[in-house]
Write a protein that holds these residues in place. Sequence first.
Motif, PDB file in Angstrom:
ATOM      1  N   LEU A 164      36.191 -17.881  -2.674  1.00 21.83           N
ATOM      2  CA  LEU A 164      37.173 -18.971  -2.570  1.00 21.83           C
ATOM      3  C   LEU A 164      36.914 -20.068  -3.603  1.00 21.83           C
ATOM      4  O   LEU A 164      37.835 -20.526  -4.281  1.00 21.83           O
ATOM      5  N   ILE A 165      35.659 -20.471  -3.729  1.00 16.27           N
ATOM      6  CA  ILE A 165      35.304 -21.530  -4.677  1.00 16.27           C
ATOM      7  C   ILE A 165      35.566 -21.075  -6.115  1.00 16.27           C
ATOM      8  O   ILE A 165      36.139 -21.819  -6.912  1.00 16.27           O
ATOM      9  N   LEU A 166      35.145 -19.869  -6.438  1.00 19.40           N
ATOM     10  CA  LEU A 166      35.308 -19.372  -7.806  1.00 19.40           C
ATOM     11  C   LEU A 166      36.781 -19.254  -8.174  1.00 19.40           C
ATOM     12  O   LEU A 166      37.178 -19.636  -9.275  1.00 19.40           O
ATOM     13  N   GLU A 167      37.580 -18.742  -7.265  1.00 24.01           N
ATOM     14  CA  GLU A 167      39.007 -18.596  -7.557  1.00 24.01           C
ATOM     15  C   GLU A 167      39.705 -19.955  -7.638  1.00 24.01           C
ATOM     16  O   GLU A 167      40.571 -20.158  -8.482  1.00 24.01           O
ATOM     17  N   GLN A 168      39.293 -20.888  -6.801  1.00 25.06           N
ATOM     18  CA  GLN A 168      39.899 -22.221  -6.793  1.00 25.06           C
ATOM     19  C   GLN A 168      39.561 -22.996  -8.071  1.00 25.06           C
ATOM     20  O   GLN A 168      40.409 -23.689  -8.626  1.00 25.06           O
ATOM     21  N   ASP A 169      38.327 -22.875  -8.548  1.00 23.40           N
ATOM     22  CA  ASP A 169      37.869 -23.658  -9.698  1.00 23.40           C
ATOM     23  C   ASP A 169      38.110 -22.962 -11.030  1.00 23.40           C
ATOM     24  O   ASP A 169      37.925 -23.578 -12.088  1.00 23.40           O
ATOM     25  N   PHE A 170      38.493 -21.717 -11.006  1.00 22.08           N
ATOM     26  CA  PHE A 170      38.539 -20.890 -12.217  1.00 22.08           C
ATOM     27  C   PHE A 170      39.310 -21.545 -13.363  1.00 22.08           C
ATOM     28  O   PHE A 170      38.810 -21.636 -14.478  1.00 22.08           O
ATOM     29  N   GLN A 171      40.522 -21.989 -13.125  1.00 17.40           N
ATOM     30  CA  GLN A 171      41.383 -22.494 -14.206  1.00 17.40           C
ATOM     31  C   GLN A 171      40.891 -23.804 -14.821  1.00 17.40           C
ATOM     32  O   GLN A 171      41.108 -24.048 -15.997  1.00 17.40           O
ATOM     33  N   LYS A 172      40.243 -24.633 -14.037  1.00 15.05           N
ATOM     34  CA  LYS A 172      39.855 -25.950 -14.558  1.00 15.05           C
ATOM     35  C   LYS A 172      38.444 -26.001 -15.150  1.00 15.05           C
ATOM     36  O   LYS A 172      38.015 -27.037 -15.628  1.00 15.05           O
ATOM     37  N   GLU A 173      37.741 -24.872 -15.130  1.00 21.50           N
ATOM     38  CA  GLU A 173      36.365 -24.862 -15.616  1.00 21.50           C
ATOM     39  C   GLU A 173      36.275 -24.377 -17.066  1.00 21.50           C
ATOM     40  O   GLU A 173      37.254 -23.905 -17.639  1.00 21.50           O
ATOM     41  N   SER A 174      35.073 -24.473 -17.623  1.00 21.11           N
ATOM     42  CA  SER A 174      34.822 -24.092 -19.018  1.00 21.11           C
ATOM     43  C   SER A 174      34.823 -22.577 -19.191  1.00 21.11           C
ATOM     44  O   SER A 174      34.773 -21.820 -18.213  1.00 21.11           O
ATOM     45  N   ALA A 175      34.806 -22.148 -20.436  1.00 17.39           N
ATOM     46  CA  ALA A 175      34.765 -20.719 -20.752  1.00 17.39           C
ATOM     47  C   ALA A 175      33.489 -20.075 -20.217  1.00 17.39           C
ATOM     48  O   ALA A 175      33.511 -18.947 -19.718  1.00 17.39           O
ATOM     49  N   GLY A 176      32.381 -20.799 -20.299  1.00 17.36           N
ATOM     50  CA  GLY A 176      31.107 -20.283 -19.783  1.00 17.36           C
ATOM     51  C   GLY A 176      31.165 -20.047 -18.285  1.00 17.36           C
ATOM     52  O   GLY A 176      30.690 -19.021 -17.785  1.00 17.36           O
ATOM     53  N   PHE A 177      31.749 -20.999 -17.581  1.00 18.32           N
ATOM     54  CA  PHE A 177      31.907 -20.851 -16.134  1.00 18.32           C
ATOM     55  C   PHE A 177      32.798 -19.655 -15.830  1.00 18.32           C
ATOM     56  O   PHE A 177      32.494 -18.842 -14.952  1.00 18.32           O
ATOM     57  N   LYS A 178      33.917 -19.557 -16.545  1.00 14.88           N
ATOM     58  CA  LYS A 178      34.873 -18.464 -16.296  1.00 14.88           C
ATOM     59  C   LYS A 178      34.216 -17.099 -16.498  1.00 14.88           C
ATOM     60  O   LYS A 178      34.423 -16.178 -15.704  1.00 14.88           O
ATOM     61  N   ALA A 179      33.432 -16.963 -17.558  1.00 13.89           N
ATOM     62  CA  ALA A 179      32.762 -15.680 -17.834  1.00 13.89           C
ATOM     63  C   ALA A 179      31.792 -15.333 -16.706  1.00 13.89           C
ATOM     64  O   ALA A 179      31.774 -14.198 -16.219  1.00 13.89           O
ATOM     65  N   ARG A 180      31.005 -16.313 -16.284  1.00 16.16           N
ATOM     66  CA  ARG A 180      30.031 -16.063 -15.206  1.00 16.16           C
ATOM     67  C   ARG A 180      30.745 -15.794 -13.891  1.00 16.16           C
ATOM     68  O   ARG A 180      30.345 -14.919 -13.124  1.00 16.16           O
ATOM     69  N   ALA A 181      31.815 -16.541 -13.614  1.00 16.82           N
ATOM     70  CA  ALA A 181      32.582 -16.363 -12.374  1.00 16.82           C
ATOM     71  C   ALA A 181      33.202 -14.968 -12.328  1.00 16.82           C
ATOM     72  O   ALA A 181      33.151 -14.287 -11.296  1.00 16.82           O
ATOM     73  N   LYS A 182      33.757 -14.524 -13.455  1.00 19.30           N
ATOM     74  CA  LYS A 182      34.385 -13.203 -13.523  1.00 19.30           C
ATOM     75  C   LYS A 182      33.351 -12.116 -13.219  1.00 19.30           C
ATOM     76  O   LYS A 182      33.612 -11.197 -12.443  1.00 19.30           O
ATOM     77  N   ARG A 183      32.184 -12.258 -13.815  1.00 23.00           N
ATOM     78  CA  ARG A 183      31.112 -11.281 -13.594  1.00 23.00           C
ATOM     79  C   ARG A 183      30.658 -11.292 -12.129  1.00 23.00           C
ATOM     80  O   ARG A 183      30.443 -10.232 -11.523  1.00 23.00           O
ATOM     81  N   THR A 184      30.540 -12.477 -11.549  1.00 26.68           N
ATOM     82  CA  THR A 184      30.116 -12.594 -10.148  1.00 26.68           C
ATOM     83  C   THR A 184      31.161 -11.996  -9.212  1.00 26.68           C
ATOM     84  O   THR A 184      30.823 -11.274  -8.273  1.00 26.68           O
ATOM     85  N   LEU A 185      32.423 -12.266  -9.483  1.00 26.18           N
ATOM     86  CA  LEU A 185      33.497 -11.701  -8.654  1.00 26.18           C
ATOM     87  C   LEU A 185      33.485 -10.171  -8.714  1.00 26.18           C
ATOM     88  O   LEU A 185      33.692  -9.496  -7.701  1.00 26.18           O
ATOM     89  N   GLN A 186      33.231  -9.618  -9.900  1.00 22.57           N
ATOM     90  CA  GLN A 186      33.151  -8.156 -10.050  1.00 22.57           C
ATOM     91  C   GLN A 186      31.976  -7.591  -9.251  1.00 22.57           C
ATOM     92  O   GLN A 186      32.098  -6.548  -8.605  1.00 22.57           O
ATOM     93  N   LYS A 187      30.841  -8.296  -9.280  1.00 26.97           N
ATOM     94  CA  LYS A 187      29.667  -7.834  -8.532  1.00 26.97           C
ATOM     95  C   LYS A 187      29.928  -7.880  -7.022  1.00 26.97           C
ATOM     96  O   LYS A 187      29.507  -6.978  -6.300  1.00 26.97           O
ATOM     97  N   ILE A 188      30.637  -8.907  -6.568  1.00 26.82           N
ATOM     98  CA  ILE A 188      30.973  -9.010  -5.140  1.00 26.82           C
ATOM     99  C   ILE A 188      31.884  -7.858  -4.751  1.00 26.82           C
ATOM    100  O   ILE A 188      31.684  -7.198  -3.718  1.00 26.82           O
ATOM    101  N   LYS A 189      32.874  -7.602  -5.576  1.00 27.12           N
ATOM    102  CA  LYS A 189      33.829  -6.510  -5.301  1.00 27.12           C
ATOM    103  C   LYS A 189      33.084  -5.164  -5.240  1.00 27.12           C
ATOM    104  O   LYS A 189      33.304  -4.353  -4.349  1.00 27.12           O
TER     105      LYS A 189
END
Length: 192
Positions: A161-186
Amino acid sequence: MTTEEFYKDLSYVNASRENRLKNAKLVLRDMSLFPKLLDILFMVDDKVSCKAAWVFEFVCSEYIYAIVPHLDQFTINLKKIHLDSAVRPVAKVCELIAKEYDSKLPNPLKKTLTSVHKERIIEACFDWMISGQKVAPKAYSMETLFLFGKDSNWIHQELVLILEQDFQKESAGFKARAKRTLQKIKKSKKQA
């Protein structure tokens, strides 16, 4: 060496890797300094606490089991850390603890880390995720929460929820790490 003497030594620490490593080696050679390092680290409104945090990270990176006898003090005081220069290394140590706890091999952290310790670390990591922290503490927190979330589905749900909510307003570094974390959760959900 007294806490006051150690405090004075730490006040001369600078951000150079060489300088932080030199002080970490001092602690690793004399583990009686480790509780003093923690005491200084938790002087959270003092700039020297940031320097203690840098050394603390290096000590724990080299020998994570140094934290084992001090898990109560560490986890109780985690939420007090607020200076940017101290939050990053402390978040890194939380990640190191989670990685060691997640290890397949038996180790002292697995035996000693209680559910209360984990709850405190999880709470601090969620706080860092939703507060105005920089990317590095958030990245370390993501990994810590991912690892501890393997045992508690609600952690992964909140993290998503936090990663998806914050995704658009965060930096490229955050987005890359968030994407990787979401994939690992899935991926971990599919394996469960």
